[in-house]
Design a protein around this motif. Structure first.
Motif, short mmCIF file in Angstrom:
data_model
loop_
_atom_site.label_atom_id
_atom_site.label_comp_id
_atom_site.label_asym_id
_atom_site.label_seq_id
_atom_site.Cartn_x
_atom_site.Cartn_y
_atom_site.Cartn_z
N TYR A 188 -73.74 -87.75 36.26
CA TYR A 188 -72.96 -86.51 36.32
C TYR A 188 -71.70 -86.67 35.48
O TYR A 188 -71.20 -87.77 35.29
CB TYR A 188 -72.64 -86.13 37.77
CG TYR A 188 -73.87 -85.69 38.52
CD1 TYR A 188 -74.23 -84.35 38.55
CD2 TYR A 188 -74.68 -86.61 39.16
CE1 TYR A 188 -75.38 -83.94 39.22
CE2 TYR A 188 -75.83 -86.21 39.82
CZ TYR A 188 -76.17 -84.88 39.84
OH TYR A 188 -77.31 -84.47 40.49
N ASP A 189 -71.19 -85.54 35.00
CA ASP A 189 -70.01 -85.56 34.14
C ASP A 189 -68.70 -85.56 34.91
O ASP A 189 -67.72 -86.17 34.49
CB ASP A 189 -70.04 -84.34 33.20
CG ASP A 189 -71.27 -84.34 32.30
OD1 ASP A 189 -71.52 -85.36 31.64
OD2 ASP A 189 -71.99 -83.32 32.29
N TYR A 190 -68.68 -84.85 36.04
CA TYR A 190 -67.45 -84.69 36.83
C TYR A 190 -67.76 -84.72 38.31
O TYR A 190 -68.89 -84.41 38.72
CB TYR A 190 -66.76 -83.35 36.51
CG TYR A 190 -66.18 -83.28 35.14
CD1 TYR A 190 -64.87 -83.69 34.88
CD2 TYR A 190 -66.94 -82.82 34.07
CE1 TYR A 190 -64.35 -83.64 33.61
CE2 TYR A 190 -66.43 -82.78 32.79
CZ TYR A 190 -65.13 -83.19 32.57
OH TYR A 190 -64.62 -83.15 31.29
N GLN A 191 -66.75 -85.03 39.08
CA GLN A 191 -66.79 -84.78 40.52
C GLN A 191 -65.63 -83.85 40.82
O GLN A 191 -64.48 -84.14 40.47
CB GLN A 191 -66.67 -86.04 41.35
CG GLN A 191 -66.80 -85.73 42.84
CD GLN A 191 -66.82 -86.97 43.69
OE1 GLN A 191 -65.79 -87.56 43.92
NE2 GLN A 191 -68.02 -87.35 44.14
N LEU A 192 -65.94 -82.73 41.44
CA LEU A 192 -64.93 -81.75 41.82
C LEU A 192 -64.72 -81.82 43.32
O LEU A 192 -65.67 -81.93 44.09
CB LEU A 192 -65.36 -80.33 41.44
CG LEU A 192 -65.73 -80.08 39.98
CD1 LEU A 192 -66.10 -78.62 39.79
CD2 LEU A 192 -64.62 -80.49 39.05
#
Length: 149
Positions: free
Chosen positions: A100-104
């Motif tokens: 995954y690219d980000y964790q929000l």
């Protein structure tokens, strides 16, 4: 960074509003000496800032979630990051390695609001996929453990 700097940092992590007088009392130094040490820690980038830790439930946002986000191919990452502040439910974001690219980190009022945020992220922000988990509670480990010699 010496033992006293580590003590000062430990105190500041617990209470970022501690006065120089209080810090000095706890580490047995004058307020002026402690102030100089804190300024040096700030100037060197060890202390990056001070912030309030808010209880988001008091704002009606008691549903906290962690969402792993994968962007569509070709989506500009800088643009994605610059536009995230337009989504008030996103209270934190981290760029990741891996699948995954980000964790929000999101704070929503309920599942309906969360669904609306997901739809917006996909339609307007180039998000291809989200994998979300409901945050039940945080385990307070504290970064002061890193200050041990």
């Amino acid at each position: 960074m010496d033992r006293i700097d580590r003590q000062i940092l430990t105190i500041l992590l617990a209470d970022g509003r501690a006065t120089y007088q209080e810090l000095g009392r706890q580490v047995r130094l004058s307020a002026n000496t402690v102030a100089e040490r804190v300024r040096r820690l700030q100037a060197s980038g060890v202390v990056r800032g001070y912030r309030a830790d808010l209880n988001l439930a008091t704002f009606g946002r008691g549903m906290e979630l962690l969402s792993d986000v994968r962007l569509r191919e070709g989506v500009d990452r800088k643009g994605f990051e610059e536009h995230l502040p337009q989504v008030p439910q996103v209270v934190g974001a981290m760029r990741l390695t891996g699948d995954y690219d980000y964790q929000l980190r999101m704070a929503c009022t309920d599942a309906h609001e969360f669904e609306t945020v997901i739809d917006r992220l996909k339609a307007d922000f180039g998000v291809r996929e989200l994998r979300s988990r409901l945050l039940l509670h945080e385990v307070p480990l504290g970064p002061d453990r890193l200050l041990e010699p």
